[in-house]
Design a protein around this motif. Structure first.
Motif, PDB file in Angstrom:
ATOM      1  N   ASN A  84       0.709  -1.317  -0.074  1.00  0.00           N
ATOM      2  CA  ASN A  84       0.120   0.167  -0.013  1.00  0.00           C
ATOM      3  C   ASN A  84       0.845   1.181   0.095  1.00  0.00           C
ATOM      4  N   CYS A  85       1.921   1.242   0.684  1.00  0.00           N
ATOM      5  CA  CYS A  85       2.984   2.353   0.737  1.00  0.00           C
ATOM      6  C   CYS A  85       3.409   2.516  -0.574  1.00  0.00           C
ATOM      7  N   THR A  86       3.935   1.533  -1.274  1.00  0.00           N
ATOM      8  CA  THR A  86       4.546   1.590  -2.574  1.00  0.00           C
ATOM      9  C   THR A  86       3.512   2.104  -3.441  1.00  0.00           C
ATOM     10  N   MET A  87       2.148   1.873  -3.351  1.00  0.00           N
ATOM     11  CA  MET A  87       1.186   2.335  -4.379  1.00  0.00           C
ATOM     12  C   MET A  87       0.734   3.661  -4.109  1.00  0.00           C
ATOM     13  N   LEU A  88       0.810   4.323  -2.738  1.00  0.00           N
ATOM     14  CA  LEU A  88       0.582   5.648  -2.478  1.00  0.00           C
ATOM     15  C   LEU A  88       1.838   6.392  -2.895  1.00  0.00           C
ATOM     16  N   ALA A  89       3.065   6.099  -2.466  1.00  0.00           N
ATOM     17  CA  ALA A  89       4.084   6.728  -3.187  1.00  0.00           C
ATOM     18  C   ALA A  89       4.132   6.879  -4.685  1.00  0.00           C
ATOM     19  N   GLN A  90       3.663   5.821  -5.598  1.00  0.00           N
ATOM     20  CA  GLN A  90       3.398   6.152  -6.900  1.00  0.00           C
ATOM     21  C   GLN A  90       2.577   6.997  -7.361  1.00  0.00           C
ATOM     22  N   VAL A  91       1.329   6.885  -6.656  1.00  0.00           N
ATOM     23  CA  VAL A  91       0.101   8.013  -6.716  1.00  0.00           C
ATOM     24  C   VAL A  91       0.843   9.484  -6.599  1.00  0.00           C
ATOM     25  N   ILE A  92       1.611   9.603  -5.796  1.00  0.00           N
ATOM     26  CA  ILE A  92       2.154  11.202  -5.356  1.00  0.00           C
ATOM     27  C   ILE A  92       3.201  11.317  -6.411  1.00  0.00           C
ATOM     28  N   LEU A  93       4.076  10.441  -6.857  1.00  0.00           N
ATOM     29  CA  LEU A  93       5.153  10.771  -7.532  1.00  0.00           C
ATOM     30  C   LEU A  93       4.608  10.775  -9.047  1.00  0.00           C
ATOM     31  N   TYR A  94       3.854  10.109  -9.404  1.00  0.00           N
ATOM     32  CA  TYR A  94       3.096   9.898 -10.799  1.00  0.00           C
ATOM     33  C   TYR A  94       2.183  10.941 -11.094  1.00  0.00           C
ATOM     34  N   LYS A  95       1.899  11.883 -10.177  1.00  0.00           N
ATOM     35  CA  LYS A  95       0.560  12.488 -10.185  1.00  0.00           C
ATOM     36  C   LYS A  95       0.632  13.412 -11.453  1.00  0.00           C
ATOM     37  N   GLN A  96       1.495  14.113 -11.776  1.00  0.00           N
ATOM     38  CA  GLN A  96       1.470  14.852 -12.996  1.00  0.00           C
ATOM     39  C   GLN A  96       1.207  13.891 -14.291  1.00  0.00           C
TER      40      GLN A  96
END
Length: 111
Positions: A84-96
């Motif tokens: 879940n933390c990995t997926m949350l980090a991806q959502v934040i990092l790939y937002k743009q």
């Protein structure tokens, strides 16, 4: 599952818990790898992923409080927290990138 629980001797009950780990890692792992490859998270909501992450944290604390330290349970819930933390980090990092992807999808749909 109840039938297996009744048939297995108590020292083997951990097998029922650990049997879900490969499924968790396969399903979430594929999702994480796909997001990594395309560099966006598609329609994943930061709210949904964030609440899933918070739920995983709460599950660990609840288990520690109610059951005590059970390594099998804590490890399984920690796997869920890690994914879940990995997926949350991806959502934040790939937002743009995700915003650009969704915009392009909408433009294609409007044509």
């Amino acid at each position: 599952v109840l039938g297996m629980y009744a048939l297995l001797p108590p020292e083997w009950h951990f097998l029922l818990i650990t049997s879900s780990w490969p499924v968790l890692l396969y399903s979430r792992g594929n999702q994480i790898m796909e997001s990594y490859k395309v560099k966006h998270t598609g329609a994943q909501s930061v709210i949904t992923v964030g609440l899933n992450t918070l739920g995983a944290v709460m599950r660990i604390f609840t288990t520690l409080k109610e059951v005590g330290f059970n390594a099998v349970l804590i490890f399984g819930f920690s796997l869920g927290l890690l994914t879940n933390c990995t997926m949350l980090a991806q959502v934040i990092l790939y937002k743009q990138n995700t915003q650009q992807f969704l915009k392009s999808l909408k433009e294609k749909k409007d044509d």
